[in-house]
Scaffold this motif. Structure first.
Motif, PDB file in Angstrom:
ATOM      1  N   ARG A  99       0.979  -1.070  -0.126  1.00  0.00           N
ATOM      2  CA  ARG A  99      -0.047   0.254   0.016  1.00  0.00           C
ATOM      3  C   ARG A  99       0.621   1.229  -0.178  1.00  0.00           C
ATOM      4  NH1 ARG A  99      -5.585   1.006   2.455  1.00  0.00           N
ATOM      5  NH2 ARG A  99      -5.774   3.256   2.906  1.00  0.00           N
ATOM      6  N   PRO A 100       2.081   1.296   0.899  1.00  0.00           N
ATOM      7  CA  PRO A 100       2.707   2.598   0.815  1.00  0.00           C
ATOM      8  C   PRO A 100       3.071   3.138  -0.580  1.00  0.00           C
ATOM      9  CG  PRO A 100       3.207   1.404   2.434  1.00  0.00           C
ATOM     10  CD  PRO A 100       2.407   0.440   1.900  1.00  0.00           C
ATOM     11  N   ALA A 101       3.700   1.947  -1.314  1.00  0.00           N
ATOM     12  CA  ALA A 101       4.113   2.269  -2.672  1.00  0.00           C
ATOM     13  C   ALA A 101       3.023   2.442  -3.669  1.00  0.00           C
ATOM     14  CB  ALA A 101       4.856   0.854  -3.385  1.00  0.00           C
ATOM     15  N   ALA A 102       1.811   1.866  -3.556  1.00  0.00           N
ATOM     16  CA  ALA A 102       0.740   2.336  -4.152  1.00  0.00           C
ATOM     17  C   ALA A 102       0.394   3.779  -4.110  1.00  0.00           C
ATOM     18  CB  ALA A 102      -0.650   1.373  -4.171  1.00  0.00           C
ATOM     19  N   VAL A 103       0.304   4.199  -2.835  1.00  0.00           N
ATOM     20  CA  VAL A 103      -0.215   5.481  -2.323  1.00  0.00           C
ATOM     21  C   VAL A 103       1.030   6.532  -2.891  1.00  0.00           C
ATOM     22  CG1 VAL A 103      -0.491   6.917  -0.540  1.00  0.00           C
ATOM     23  CG2 VAL A 103      -1.591   4.788  -0.493  1.00  0.00           C
ATOM     24  N   ARG A 104       2.192   6.298  -2.926  1.00  0.00           N
ATOM     25  CA  ARG A 104       3.099   7.366  -3.255  1.00  0.00           C
ATOM     26  C   ARG A 104       2.991   7.548  -4.664  1.00  0.00           C
ATOM     27  NH1 ARG A 104       5.084  11.762  -2.838  1.00  0.00           N
ATOM     28  NH2 ARG A 104       7.195  11.839  -3.687  1.00  0.00           N
ATOM     29  N   LEU A 105       2.797   6.448  -5.456  1.00  0.00           N
ATOM     30  CA  LEU A 105       2.787   6.646  -7.005  1.00  0.00           C
ATOM     31  C   LEU A 105       1.602   7.446  -7.381  1.00  0.00           C
ATOM     32  CD1 LEU A 105       4.351   3.595  -8.731  1.00  0.00           C
ATOM     33  CD2 LEU A 105       5.431   5.337  -7.639  1.00  0.00           C
ATOM     34  N   LEU A 106       0.474   7.204  -6.462  1.00  0.00           N
ATOM     35  CA  LEU A 106      -1.056   8.015  -6.756  1.00  0.00           C
ATOM     36  C   LEU A 106      -0.572   9.411  -6.589  1.00  0.00           C
ATOM     37  CD1 LEU A 106      -3.554   5.720  -5.278  1.00  0.00           C
ATOM     38  CD2 LEU A 106      -3.324   6.356  -7.961  1.00  0.00           C
ATOM     39  N   LEU A 129      -8.939   0.249 -13.693  1.00  0.00           N
ATOM     40  CA  LEU A 129      -8.416  -0.762 -12.990  1.00  0.00           C
ATOM     41  C   LEU A 129      -9.442  -2.064 -13.250  1.00  0.00           C
ATOM     42  CD1 LEU A 129      -7.511   0.771  -9.314  1.00  0.00           C
ATOM     43  CD2 LEU A 129      -5.851   0.179 -11.174  1.00  0.00           C
ATOM     44  N   GLY A 130      -8.959  -3.284 -12.938  1.00  0.00           N
ATOM     45  CA  GLY A 130      -9.827  -4.318 -12.927  1.00  0.00           C
ATOM     46  C   GLY A 130     -10.917  -4.121 -11.777  1.00  0.00           C
ATOM     47  N   ALA A 131     -12.070  -4.759 -12.197  1.00  0.00           N
ATOM     48  CA  ALA A 131     -13.243  -4.384 -11.197  1.00  0.00           C
ATOM     49  C   ALA A 131     -13.070  -5.132  -9.900  1.00  0.00           C
ATOM     50  CB  ALA A 131     -14.700  -5.192 -12.038  1.00  0.00           C
ATOM     51  N   GLU A 132     -12.032  -6.058  -9.779  1.00  0.00           N
ATOM     52  CA  GLU A 132     -11.539  -6.362  -8.353  1.00  0.00           C
ATOM     53  C   GLU A 132     -10.090  -6.380  -8.402  1.00  0.00           C
ATOM     54  OE1 GLU A 132     -13.062 -10.410  -7.920  1.00  0.00           O
ATOM     55  OE2 GLU A 132     -15.015 -10.268  -8.310  1.00  0.00           O
ATOM     56  N   PRO A 133      -9.736  -5.227  -8.189  1.00  0.00           N
ATOM     57  CA  PRO A 133      -8.269  -4.873  -8.316  1.00  0.00           C
ATOM     58  C   PRO A 133      -7.809  -5.464  -6.659  1.00  0.00           C
ATOM     59  CG  PRO A 133      -9.394  -2.939  -7.598  1.00  0.00           C
ATOM     60  CD  PRO A 133     -10.250  -3.935  -7.754  1.00  0.00           C
ATOM     61  N   VAL A 134      -6.237  -5.437  -6.902  1.00  0.00           N
ATOM     62  CA  VAL A 134      -5.361  -5.796  -5.764  1.00  0.00           C
ATOM     63  C   VAL A 134      -5.368  -4.643  -5.053  1.00  0.00           C
ATOM     64  CG1 VAL A 134      -4.342  -7.502  -7.012  1.00  0.00           C
ATOM     65  CG2 VAL A 134      -3.267  -5.478  -6.728  1.00  0.00           C
ATOM     66  N   LEU A 135      -5.407  -3.470  -5.459  1.00  0.00           N
ATOM     67  CA  LEU A 135      -5.336  -2.317  -4.733  1.00  0.00           C
ATOM     68  C   LEU A 135      -6.302  -2.317  -3.565  1.00  0.00           C
ATOM     69  CD1 LEU A 135      -4.085   0.716  -4.582  1.00  0.00           C
ATOM     70  CD2 LEU A 135      -5.753   1.405  -5.985  1.00  0.00           C
ATOM     71  N   ASP A 136      -6.053  -1.775  -2.348  1.00  0.00           N
ATOM     72  CA  ASP A 136      -7.149  -1.800  -1.288  1.00  0.00           C
ATOM     73  C   ASP A 136      -8.067  -0.887  -1.571  1.00  0.00           C
ATOM     74  OD1 ASP A 136      -5.246  -3.279   0.254  1.00  0.00           O
ATOM     75  OD2 ASP A 136      -4.460  -1.480   1.277  1.00  0.00           O
ATOM     76  N   ASP A 138     -10.394   1.001  -0.184  1.00  0.00           N
ATOM     77  CA  ASP A 138     -10.572   2.466   0.258  1.00  0.00           C
ATOM     78  C   ASP A 138      -9.744   3.506  -0.389  1.00  0.00           C
ATOM     79  OD1 ASP A 138      -8.421   0.906   1.667  1.00  0.00           O
ATOM     80  OD2 ASP A 138      -8.401   2.663   3.142  1.00  0.00           O
ATOM     81  N   VAL A 139      -8.590   2.834  -1.150  1.00  0.00           N
ATOM     82  CA  VAL A 139      -7.518   3.945  -1.284  1.00  0.00           C
ATOM     83  C   VAL A 139      -8.112   4.971  -2.226  1.00  0.00           C
ATOM     84  CG1 VAL A 139      -5.364   4.113  -2.752  1.00  0.00           C
ATOM     85  CG2 VAL A 139      -5.653   2.378  -0.999  1.00  0.00           C
ATOM     86  N   LEU A 140      -8.706   4.627  -3.365  1.00  0.00           N
ATOM     87  CA  LEU A 140      -9.162   5.550  -4.497  1.00  0.00           C
ATOM     88  C   LEU A 140     -10.411   6.377  -3.953  1.00  0.00           C
ATOM     89  CD1 LEU A 140      -9.114   3.563  -7.714  1.00  0.00           C
ATOM     90  CD2 LEU A 140      -7.163   5.076  -6.740  1.00  0.00           C
ATOM     91  N   PRO A 141     -11.443   5.780  -3.380  1.00  0.00           N
ATOM     92  CA  PRO A 141     -12.348   6.800  -2.788  1.00  0.00           C
ATOM     93  C   PRO A 141     -11.947   7.750  -1.866  1.00  0.00           C
ATOM     94  CG  PRO A 141     -13.300   4.519  -3.012  1.00  0.00           C
ATOM     95  CD  PRO A 141     -11.831   4.432  -3.157  1.00  0.00           C
ATOM     96  N   GLY A 142     -10.885   7.437  -0.893  1.00  0.00           N
ATOM     97  CA  GLY A 142     -10.144   8.064   0.304  1.00  0.00           C
ATOM     98  C   GLY A 142      -9.348   9.113  -0.617  1.00  0.00           C
TER      99      GLY A 142
END
Length: 321
Positions: A99-106, A129-136, A138-142
């Protein structure tokens, strides 16, 4: 020695750098690892990744990012600003548990998107993103993203016995675009006409369309125009045979005033037959689930089945603009 929480946080702090052309194999491997988790099999081709990294107008030093943890590539992101004012398109993927890497790139994507759209008013960043993504979940709505569209990837099994060349509607003549630049330009014009009202479609001049399509290696013998006596060119079928997992139907469009005459069904069955004859066992395509022309039902009626879904997320870049 027992690691303290501070030590564990330090190990999870990603190292980030821009991507370069030589990173294509590692990015492809990352995308395929995510494919396997999300849809059950790898479906990303190296050529597609290379095309993204060489996309015209892309400055990799500013528009791409790789995140590493312990020397391992765990996340990748890239942005493109070629869809006209007010829109940035992007790609983002991450392995589970990072998650930290994902958020940093976002964060980096969003900052670059705001920079690219400065002064453009109500600009948006779009991410698929895929409809069932590996990304947590809550990340995008948050971060203020909202899901605005779903596309369904559909596939159909092929065989020469089951997919013979279809009989065309009376008077219809089919020609490919292999030899004639005029026909290629005509294919572009038909795509622009047929898809003008579709979600996400961007009107582009011919040369820009070729760049966006990565058409410089396209086999134009697999692009066809359908004509009818007295009405002229009625529809276009643009397909690609450069994917490992399946043949791909990129555009199937029929002029609005000529729909309902069986032209679309004929073009689709022609694609089935053409790819079966080439030895392909599967043909795929993506379709907007809210397409107002009934495309989802049309493809289903011709034996195509859901494979996986992709959601488009959108972030307003200048909420006060």
């Amino acid at each position: 020695m027992i690691a303290t929480p501070y030590d564990r946080r330090r190990r999870r702090t990603p190292t980030v750098r821009p991507a370069g052309p030589g990173d294509a194999p590692d990015i492809c491997a990352l995308l395929n690892a995510v494919d396997v988790i999300e849809i059950g099999r790898p479906e990303t081709d190296l050529a597609a990744v290379e095309a993204d990294l060489h996309h015209p107008g892309t400055d990799l030093a500013k528009d791409s990012w790789l995140a590493f943890e312990g020397g391992r590539l765990v996340s990748y992101a890239q942005v493109w600003h070629d869809s006209g004012p007010g829109r940035i398109d992007s790609d983002h993927c991450v392995l589970p548990g990072h998650r930290p890497a994902a958020v940093r790139l976002l964060e980096l994507m969003e900052a670059r998107a705001r920079e690219l759209t400065a002064g453009e008013g109500a600009a948006v960043l779009r991410l698929r993103l895929g409809a069932e993504p590996v990304l947590d979940a809550d990340v995008l709505p948050g971060r203020g993203y909202r899901s605005v569209r779903r596309h369904q990837v559909m596939t159909r099994a092929l065989s020469p016995a089951a997919d013979p060349p279809p009989v065309p509607p009376e008077g219809l003549v089919l020609r490919d675009c292999a030899a004639d630049e005029t026909d290629r330009r005509r294919a572009h014009a038909l795509v622009e006409e047929a898809f003008a009202a579709h979600f996400g479609h961007v009107r582009r001049p011919y040369e820009a369309w070729l760049d966006h399509l990565d058409a410089h290696g396209l086999d134009w013998s697999l692009v066809w125009i359908a004509g009818l006596p007295g009405t002229g060119d009625a529809g276009v079928l643009l397909t690609r045979d450069d994917r490992t997992s399946m043949g791909w139907l990129h555009y199937l469009g029929v002029r609005a005033d000529l729909r309902g005459r069986g032209i679309g069904g004929f073009l689709l069955r022609h694609a089935f037959a053409a790819y079966a004859a080439r030895g392909r066992d599967t043909l795929g395509l993506g379709v907007d689930t809210r397409n107002e022309t009934g495309a989802l039902a049309f493809y289903g009626a011709h034996g195509m089945h859901p494979h996986h879904a992709v959601d488009t997320w959108e972030l307003r870049l200048h909420p006060q603009g």
